[in-house]
Write a protein that holds these residues in place. Structure first.
Motif, PDB file in Angstrom:
ATOM      1  N   SER A  99      -6.381  -0.402   9.055  1.00  0.00           N
ATOM      2  CA  SER A  99      -5.685  -1.452   8.321  1.00  0.00           C
ATOM      3  C   SER A  99      -5.022  -0.812   7.098  1.00  0.00           C
ATOM      4  O   SER A  99      -5.357   0.310   6.720  1.00  0.00           O
ATOM      5  CB  SER A  99      -6.663  -2.541   7.896  1.00  0.00           C
ATOM      6  N   VAL A 100      -4.111  -1.542   6.469  1.00  0.00           N
ATOM      7  CA  VAL A 100      -3.425  -0.984   5.301  1.00  0.00           C
ATOM      8  C   VAL A 100      -4.374  -0.913   4.119  1.00  0.00           C
ATOM      9  O   VAL A 100      -5.407  -1.591   4.076  1.00  0.00           O
ATOM     10  CB  VAL A 100      -2.178  -1.806   4.880  1.00  0.00           C
ATOM     11  N   ASP A 101      -3.966  -0.147   3.155  1.00  0.00           N
ATOM     12  CA  ASP A 101      -4.703  -0.008   1.911  1.00  0.00           C
ATOM     13  C   ASP A 101      -4.796  -1.377   1.214  1.00  0.00           C
ATOM     14  O   ASP A 101      -3.832  -2.147   1.215  1.00  0.00           O
ATOM     15  CB  ASP A 101      -3.905   1.003   1.063  1.00  0.00           C
ATOM     16  N   GLY A 102      -5.958  -1.651   0.617  1.00  0.00           N
ATOM     17  CA  GLY A 102      -6.180  -2.957  -0.020  1.00  0.00           C
ATOM     18  C   GLY A 102      -5.204  -3.235  -1.152  1.00  0.00           C
ATOM     19  O   GLY A 102      -4.761  -4.373  -1.333  1.00  0.00           O
TER      20      GLY A 102
ATOM     21  N   LEU B 248      -2.144  -2.198  -1.406  1.00  0.00           N
ATOM     22  CA  LEU B 248      -0.850  -2.520  -0.814  1.00  0.00           C
ATOM     23  C   LEU B 248      -0.853  -3.962  -0.295  1.00  0.00           C
ATOM     24  O   LEU B 248       0.106  -4.719  -0.473  1.00  0.00           O
ATOM     25  CB  LEU B 248      -0.560  -1.536   0.320  1.00  0.00           C
TER      26      LEU B 248
END
Ligand SMILES: Cc1cc2nc3c(=O)[nH]c(=O)nc-3n(C[C@H](O)[C@H](O)[C@H](O)COP(=O)(O)O)c2cc1C
Length: 173
Positions: A14-17, A19
């Motif tokens: 998953s994407v960085d928190g 971001l």
């Protein structure tokens, strides 16, 4: 733009928190107070994670962090109220999101009850009094599904909006 994932491996991370949060800041939302009454005490928090779910039966969802002080009481009471705030309620929104003033949240403003006994803000733009129907736990949060047993609607109000980490209002056309 990213191409569509070509393999299941591309779906793993998953994407960085940070971001994610930056993207979510662009989501403008109505500000609400979720309230509950349990063991002779009133509990509540500010929330923007409210969505209409269905009209038959009238139902909504609210996402509450499992560490929020009102989380346990809402589940134990089996009921909660979603109170939609207006621009006149900005101070109340600050109070209900400040852990240091948790014990003073119900000292100001007028409060009533409807069917469930959960606190209803007297001049909320609209108040949705809900029976807690179901809880779905996901990571840090609990998704509360509520069946709306009663509603109180105020005459008029300019909704309080939260976007880009600040309270704001709808612009006139
Ligand atoms: C604009 C805004 C929206 C918020 N939305 C939510 C939300 O949807 N769910 C949630 O659990 N907390 C949300 N919070 C955070 C809680 O209001 C905050 O953590 C509050 O202090 C929790 O209550 P407690 O301090 O008594 O635990 C929001 C805060 C703000 C300022």
């Amino acid at each position: 733009m990213h191409p569509l994932p070509s393999s299941p491996a591309a779906m793993d991370a998953s994407v960085d928190g940070a971001l994610f949060r930056a993207g979510m800041r662009r989501l403008a939302s109505s500000v609400c107070l979720i309230t509950a009454h349990h063991a002779d005490r009133r509990h509540g928090l500010v929330a923007t994670s409210i969505s209409s779910l269905a009209a038959e039966p009238p139902s909504l969802i609210a996402c509450v962090h499992r560490s929020a002080s009102a989380h346990g009481p809402i589940r134990q009471a089996g009921a909660f109220c979603v109170n939609l705030l207006g621009t006149r309620h900005e101070e109340l929104a600050l109070l209900f999101s400040d852990p240091d003033r948790r014990d003073r949240r119900f000292e100001t403003a007028g409060w009533a009850t409807l069917a469930t006994g959960a606190p209803v803000l007297a001049d909320a733009l609209a108040a949705f009094d809900c029976r807690l129907e179901r809880v779905v736990e996901h990571a840090t949060h609990a998704i509360l599904i509520g069946t709306v047993l009663d509603i109180r609607i105020d005459d008029f109000g300019d909704p309080l909006i939260h976007a880009d980490r600040r309270f704001t209002r709808l612009a006139a056309h």
